[in-house]
Design an enzyme around this catalytic site. Structure first.
Site, mmCIF file in Angstrom:
data_model
loop_
_atom_site.group_PDB
_atom_site.id
_atom_site.type_symbol
_atom_site.label_atom_id
_atom_site.label_comp_id
_atom_site.label_asym_id
_atom_site.label_seq_id
_atom_site.Cartn_x
_atom_site.Cartn_y
_atom_site.Cartn_z
ATOM 1 N N SER A 129 0.825 -1.204 0.000
ATOM 2 C CA SER A 129 0.000 0.000 0.000
ATOM 3 C C SER A 129 0.860 1.254 0.000
ATOM 4 C CB SER A 129 -0.901 0.006 1.235
ATOM 5 O OG SER A 129 -1.506 1.266 1.425
ATOM 6 N N TYR A 156 -2.801 -0.170 9.877
ATOM 7 C CA TYR A 156 -2.884 -0.762 8.536
ATOM 8 C C TYR A 156 -1.561 -0.594 7.795
ATOM 9 C CZ TYR A 156 -4.089 -1.198 3.598
ATOM 10 O OH TYR A 156 -4.094 -1.549 2.274
#
Length: 323
Positions: A129, A156
């Protein structure tokens, strides 16, 4: 003769599109998905129904963190490549439900690594990501893969960076090639309802006010799903040498301000949004901006669909899906 590719997260947004592209070019694909309730499972079932129309596709419902089941699946299918896209997504949700990220992102990634190394998988491509870059300014151009990634601002992001480190260690220890893909704000038909463009579409169409975080000053490198699939498949077809581990950005390389995105969405919907301005939320970053030159050198990757083209395509799909 085509070999089998396993795609985890195949009922997810990116996973469905990647699996369909592979099937369309003649690959055999086994999808894996847990069909959890993070967002409406009906959308995941509808995606799976599209894939199930392909004779060379099979969906396995299961948890990627179940390492014995995943190892047996890789063994039984004889898969030579794995595209690992399954994960618990969402920056804000990670603040409320941290242990969901421990299982899906950390234990799940380790489960995939173990299954690959015990079965002679020739190439593992996995999702990372843009959040690994932390909260950094746009000055100086796009984020590069060799930029520092030591200051994640969300759990995350921390799990995604941890997965990259796990993969680096496994590539060194066991010699199977791996490619990590840092996705930048993916959008388009069949997208995730928790993403801003999707939830804004729902609320604007109902005449409800939208909450605009960061006082509207945030910017994102919005990347259309077809361009993302080009990058994923290009990376899959371009494995590093044995023992190699490469990380690539996949983005549009054209960051767009949040207010411009909302304006584009208003035009596509033919409705003006009622806006409530809010401060930044914990875990959010101010801006993202992908330097995609590395992926371009290796695969020829070049994004084609601008936000002004892509958002109307999403709106058209959304209206058809909800009609």
């Amino acid at each position: 003769m085509s070999m089998t590719v396993i795609v985890t997260g195949a009922a997810g947004f990116i996973g469905m599109h990647v699996a369909a592209r592979l099937l369309e070019r003649g690959e055999k694909v086994v999808g894996v998905d847990i069909f959890n309730g993070y967002y409406d499972p009906k959308l995941k079932e509808a995606r799976a129904a599209i894939l199930n129309k392909y004779p060379e596709f099979r969906m396995v419902r299961g948890d990627i963190a179940d390492h014995e089941a995943i190892k047996a699946l890789v063994t039984d299918t004889g898969a030579d490549r794995v595209v690992h896209l399954a994960a618990q997504a969402g920056v804000r949700y990670s603040i409320e439900n941290p242990f969901a990220y421990e299982r899906s992102n950390l234990a799940g990634h380790l489960s995939i690594l173990e299954a690959c190394r015990h079965n002679g998988v020739k190439h593992l491509v996995y999702a990372s990501s843009s959040s690994v870059y932390g909260n950094r300014p746009l000055e100086g151009g796009g984020f590069r893969e060799d930029d520092p990634t030591v200051s994640p601002v969300s759990l995350y992001a921390a799990t995604k960076r941890s997965c990259e480190l796990l993969s680096q260690s496994y590539a060194s220890l066991y010699g199977f090639p791996q490619s990590g893909l840092r996705f930048f704000t993916v959008y388009g038909p069949w997208g995730r309802p928790d993403m801003a463009y999707f939830s804004f579409t729902q609320k604007i169409s109902r005449g409800e006010a939208i909450e605009v975080y960061g006082e509207g000053k945030m910017a994102r490198d919005f990347t259309y799903i077809d361009d993302i699939v080009d990058g994923v498949v290009g990376a899959l077809d371009s494995p590093p040498a044995d023992g190699g581990h490469e990380v690539y950005n996949i983005g549009d390389s054209q960051p767009v301000g949040l207010m411009e995105m909302i304006s584009t969405l208003e035009q596509a919907l033919g409705q003006e949004a009622q806006k409530i301005m809010r401060p930044m939320q914990p875990g959010d970053v101010t801006a993202t901006y992908a330097d995609v030159s590395k992926l371009n050198r290796v695969t020829g990757y070049k994004p084609k669909v601008s936000l002004k083209e892509g958002l109307p395509k999403f709106v058209a799909w959304w209206r058809a899906y909800n009609s």
